[in-house]
Scaffold this motif. Structure first.
Motif, PDB file in Angstrom:
ATOM      1  N   GLY A  21      53.364  80.768  50.921  1.00 41.48           N
ATOM      2  CA  GLY A  21      52.185  80.461  50.000  1.00 41.48           C
ATOM      3  C   GLY A  21      52.264  79.918  48.440  1.00 41.48           C
ATOM      4  O   GLY A  21      51.375  79.807  47.936  1.00 41.48           O
ATOM      5  N   GLU A  22      53.515  79.836  48.082  1.00 39.01           N
ATOM      6  CA  GLU A  22      53.575  79.537  46.487  1.00 39.01           C
ATOM      7  C   GLU A  22      53.284  78.015  46.246  1.00 39.01           C
ATOM      8  O   GLU A  22      52.771  77.625  45.074  1.00 39.01           O
ATOM      9  CB  GLU A  22      54.904  79.831  45.958  1.00 39.01           C
ATOM     10  N   HIS A  23      53.547  77.199  47.216  1.00 39.78           N
ATOM     11  CA  HIS A  23      52.933  75.572  46.828  1.00 39.78           C
ATOM     12  C   HIS A  23      52.131  75.275  48.180  1.00 39.78           C
ATOM     13  O   HIS A  23      52.204  75.742  49.137  1.00 39.78           O
ATOM     14  CB  HIS A  23      54.483  74.595  47.105  1.00 39.78           C
ATOM     15  N   VAL A  24      51.403  74.252  47.757  1.00 40.22           N
ATOM     16  CA  VAL A  24      50.683  73.514  48.808  1.00 40.22           C
ATOM     17  C   VAL A  24      50.947  72.106  48.779  1.00 40.22           C
ATOM     18  O   VAL A  24      51.090  71.519  47.578  1.00 40.22           O
ATOM     19  CB  VAL A  24      48.849  73.696  48.711  1.00 40.22           C
ATOM     20  N   TRP A  25      51.139  71.431  50.118  1.00 35.27           N
ATOM     21  CA  TRP A  25      51.621  70.017  50.102  1.00 35.27           C
ATOM     22  C   TRP A  25      50.308  69.348  50.672  1.00 35.27           C
ATOM     23  O   TRP A  25      49.502  69.792  51.426  1.00 35.27           O
ATOM     24  CB  TRP A  25      52.638  69.863  50.992  1.00 35.27           C
TER      25      TRP A  25
ATOM     26  N   VAL B 125      52.419  67.786  45.706  1.00 42.05           N
ATOM     27  CA  VAL B 125      52.772  69.442  45.830  1.00 42.05           C
ATOM     28  C   VAL B 125      52.021  70.093  44.617  1.00 42.05           C
ATOM     29  O   VAL B 125      52.378  69.785  43.554  1.00 42.05           O
ATOM     30  CB  VAL B 125      54.240  69.557  45.885  1.00 42.05           C
ATOM     31  N   TYR B 126      51.299  70.975  44.902  1.00 41.61           N
ATOM     32  CA  TYR B 126      50.681  71.838  43.946  1.00 41.61           C
ATOM     33  C   TYR B 126      51.132  73.257  43.957  1.00 41.61           C
ATOM     34  O   TYR B 126      51.630  73.882  45.076  1.00 41.61           O
ATOM     35  CB  TYR B 126      49.363  71.786  44.130  1.00 41.61           C
ATOM     36  N   ASP B 127      51.266  73.954  42.724  1.00 40.52           N
ATOM     37  CA  ASP B 127      51.529  75.403  42.829  1.00 40.52           C
ATOM     38  C   ASP B 127      50.159  75.867  42.806  1.00 40.52           C
ATOM     39  O   ASP B 127      49.167  75.729  42.486  1.00 40.52           O
ATOM     40  CB  ASP B 127      51.966  75.775  41.266  1.00 40.52           C
ATOM     41  N   THR B 128      50.147  76.910  43.856  1.00 37.21           N
ATOM     42  CA  THR B 128      48.864  77.574  44.141  1.00 37.21           C
ATOM     43  C   THR B 128      48.456  78.590  43.196  1.00 37.21           C
ATOM     44  O   THR B 128      47.271  78.893  43.193  1.00 37.21           O
ATOM     45  CB  THR B 128      48.818  78.344  45.530  1.00 37.21           C
TER      46      THR B 128
ATOM     47  N   ILE C 161      53.153  69.916  40.867  1.00 36.70           N
ATOM     48  CA  ILE C 161      54.725  69.901  40.568  1.00 36.70           C
ATOM     49  C   ILE C 161      55.729  68.962  40.924  1.00 36.70           C
ATOM     50  O   ILE C 161      56.525  68.883  40.484  1.00 36.70           O
ATOM     51  CB  ILE C 161      55.297  71.407  40.941  1.00 36.70           C
ATOM     52  N   SER C 162      55.113  68.164  42.293  1.00 36.97           N
ATOM     53  CA  SER C 162      56.078  67.178  42.753  1.00 36.97           C
ATOM     54  C   SER C 162      55.023  66.033  43.372  1.00 36.97           C
ATOM     55  O   SER C 162      54.094  66.395  43.775  1.00 36.97           O
ATOM     56  CB  SER C 162      57.023  67.676  43.917  1.00 36.97           C
ATOM     57  N   THR C 163      55.651  64.846  43.370  1.00 35.90           N
ATOM     58  CA  THR C 163      55.052  63.657  44.149  1.00 35.90           C
ATOM     59  C   THR C 163      56.047  63.237  44.990  1.00 35.90           C
ATOM     60  O   THR C 163      57.145  62.840  44.745  1.00 35.90           O
ATOM     61  CB  THR C 163      54.468  62.632  43.178  1.00 35.90           C
ATOM     62  N   LEU C 164      55.703  62.958  46.555  1.00 28.65           N
ATOM     63  CA  LEU C 164      56.816  62.334  47.123  1.00 28.65           C
ATOM     64  C   LEU C 164      56.048  61.083  47.935  1.00 28.65           C
ATOM     65  O   LEU C 164      54.948  61.039  48.267  1.00 28.65           O
ATOM     66  CB  LEU C 164      57.131  63.271  48.426  1.00 28.65           C
ATOM     67  N   PRO C 165      56.954  60.019  47.926  1.00 28.33           N
ATOM     68  CA  PRO C 165      56.303  58.681  48.693  1.00 28.33           C
ATOM     69  C   PRO C 165      56.175  59.021  50.094  1.00 28.33           C
ATOM     70  O   PRO C 165      57.111  59.548  50.842  1.00 28.33           O
ATOM     71  CB  PRO C 165      57.487  57.688  48.259  1.00 28.33           C
ATOM     72  N   ALA C 166      55.279  58.321  50.647  1.00 27.07           N
ATOM     73  CA  ALA C 166      54.995  58.636  52.278  1.00 27.07           C
ATOM     74  C   ALA C 166      54.082  57.205  52.477  1.00 27.07           C
ATOM     75  O   ALA C 166      53.127  56.983  51.688  1.00 27.07           O
ATOM     76  CB  ALA C 166      54.336  59.785  52.710  1.00 27.07           C
TER      77      ALA C 166
END
Lengths: 397, 397
Positions: free
Chosen positions: B351-355, B366-369, B375-380
């Motif tokens: 549970g430390e992050h949520v996508w 991606v967020y720090d809960t 904290i991150s962005t991924l292409p999709a």
């Protein structure tokens, strides 16, 4: 991955890299680690790597030192097990290659450890010289050292270390009656919140599956110390004040393991201290609501993942037994005798099977939890703790 | 594994086998699958394989058909994902090699599936032609076909299929208002227990994390149908009878997802039907105890693994928002705008992050809960559902 080989064939270096890969990896199999686990072989300083789909032993890893009271946590990818030995050794085992990939003698005497919520830090609680040491999970390089100097000015043994959320570890100081919450978001600069006078001689602890409640057992007096990590301002409270009352402590052959409490949706099943009973406690209010008579002094009291049945093993001289309590009726519905010295149980992640270590039988028995039939036997040398990789995904395990 | 290479060097066939291994495996990396997952790319019939430690995309797998309403379950080792496509396709994806390793068109129209407690069977619920088809998880060979002929003698659409314990699957018949429990311990001979008249038009369902309570939402009337799988004799009961009451069903842009209910220790947070509210219900007694006003019609209402906060996304036209409810205070403590069309959230196992999938932004955030920082962005490409391998170890997921 599509078209990979056609690309590789045009690039000899890529082909060479692929062929070289298994050499570097010890010819490790490509497989999922989700059905794997480790069995501690307590007398030989070794562990078995096992898998639960076919119920087989995959490899044996040696050279882990004194594993007479060992525990283990997993990396967040489930590939690596961090083994905490009684001699202060911290060993890192690669389940896929079956190799010992790191080892540090981090103290003289240790009782257990934990891994941070984000998987980056491994913390070890020490008896000798006391305190907590924290290591980078990747390299085993030490990143923090937290001496446990109590309010009395003396160094204390540290016990009951648990990971919580938001970068915190929680642990107890046996000699100075304290509980500390260490925030390691900046590992080199731990921020420690201390609770003193929490009760006499905390000897072990557990954390609720949501990481909220830290509960320490007390060796020096009755009851438990409870800390609500969502509300540190409320301080440490005492719960179950009658727990242990009136018992001669010398009659307790083996201290019950707190991590073996069985938590179901509404109830907690826990070992009565020095009695042939399992206590039933309501989670809301921490009030005892019943007792189940069992065949001996309970050691581990563990709930199936579905919370429907509780499995109990026992201290000497009743340690050849295993009993199963049905939660709705609160009665023993099955008694088994797996063999001499039943040390530990571990459920497969969804609970269809339970693995049982039979130390003096040099074997692990696997039972179907629905039918109680024995479905497999695996050889193991003086097995004790069994740890499956699904623990990687659980707070406090 | 010790001494392996010295043995291999003396046995040329063993050396050759090791060098050939990566060829057979598509040069798959040796790595733990515990930190991996899959992002559905709904418009292109493809999925991304991702990992949550470094937050990167590892591979893309194509050729999975219509994924406009897709879901996924995992093999018990976490290596393989079974993807249920809207077109009735059942696809098996190897996360380690990034390849599609099996695919069957098992019906004309499907809404979801489940995997058995022991991981051996994959069951798919079908709209067209209705019924449930069951497949061997290893080979995708069909092992059972359960036509859903209701008490009215007609074939029904099947929805809300869930795995439970003791070899059972549970599902609902939309057209004939029934819930069936299918015992597949002997796969070729399913033993079906049927409950009729459970309420009008069950449209989706969920199962409690312990596999005990099956709860179906009703499209044709108010309230929910609840079945206690530990006590089938008690039959199906109606709970939350006021749920949906007084709402015009035409105002509901998107039916709330029942699998998105947020279950904490004592409470259930669920989307109000057609209202800008999240309902709070006590697990004991299924009684509504409060409502939290939110910015739009909730779709997924998901609890962090520690149960401390609830994350909510919304139906059009408010689907650019994400709100976070604090459980102790029952208030919205954070509002985020990740981008256009937030479709789904998935927490890392501890549970430390949520996508968060942002469909029309073609990205995953991606967020720090703890801090709510991105904290991150991924292409999709048009991402929808996100599924991490820790689901392999959970009943009902």
């Amino acid at each position: 991955m599509r078209g990979f080989w056609s690309r590789a064939l045009r690039r000899p270096w890529l082909m060479a890299a692929c062929l070289a890969l298994p050499l570097a990896q010890g010819c490790a199999p490509v497989r999922g680690v989700g059905d794997m686990g480790v069995v501690i072989e307590r007398a030989s300083g070794s562990v078995e790597v096992v898998e639960t789909t076919g119920q087989t032993v995959l490899s044996r890893v040696e050279g882990l030192g004194d594993l007479s009271h060992a525990s283990l946590v997993y990396s967040r990818d489930g590939r690596f097990g961090f083994v905490f030995g009684r001699d202060g050794g911290l060993s890192k085992v690669d389940l896929l290659t079956g190799q010992l990939v790191g080892r540090v003698m981090q103290s003289g005497n240790s009782i257990g450890g934990a891994i941070s919520q984000d998987g980056k830090l491994v913390a070890v609680a020490n008896y000798q010289p006391g305190g907590v040491r924290v290591f980078d999970a990747e390299t085993l390089r030490q990143v923090a050292d937290i001496p446990a100097i109590g309010a009395d000015g003396r160094s204390s043994k540290v016990v009951g270390i648990e990971d919580s959320t938001d970068g915190c570890f929680v642990f107890s100081l046996f000699d100075s009656d304290e509980i500390w919450v260490a925030d390691l978001k900046v590992p080199a600069k731990p921020v420690v919140t201390k609770f003193t006078g929490i009760g006499s001689k905390p000897y072990d602890a557990l954390i609720s599956p949501d990481g909220r409640y830290y509960i320490a057992g007390l060796f020096g007096e009755d009851g438990f110390a409870l800390l609500d990590l969502w509300n540190l301002d409320a301080g440490v409270k005492r719960v179950l004040p009658d727990y242990g009352r009136g018992e001669k402590r010398t009659a307790v052959y083996k201290m019950p393991h707190l991590e073996g409490w069985g938590m179901t949706e509404d109830l907690v099943f826990l070992p009565a201290m020095g009695r042939h009973e399992v206590l039933i406690v309501e989670r809301a209010g921490w009030r005892e609501v019943g007792r189940v008579p069992v065949v001996g002094q309970p050691v581990f009291v563990m709930a199936q993942p579905d919370g429907r049945r509780i499995w109990v093993n026992f201290a000497h001289p009743d340690n050849g037994h295993l009993q199963v309590i049905d939660v709705p009726s609160r009665k023993v519905v099955k008694s088994l005798q797996p063999g001499p010295a039943v040390m530990h149980m571990e459920f497969t992640p969804r609970g269809e099977h339970v693995w049982v270590s039979v130390r003096d039988g040099d074997r692990v028995e696997v039972y179907d939890t629905a039918t109680f039939e024995r479905i497999s036997t695996l050889p193991a040398t003086k097995p004790s703790g069994i740890f499956f990789t699904s623990r990687a995904h659980k707070i406090g395990l």
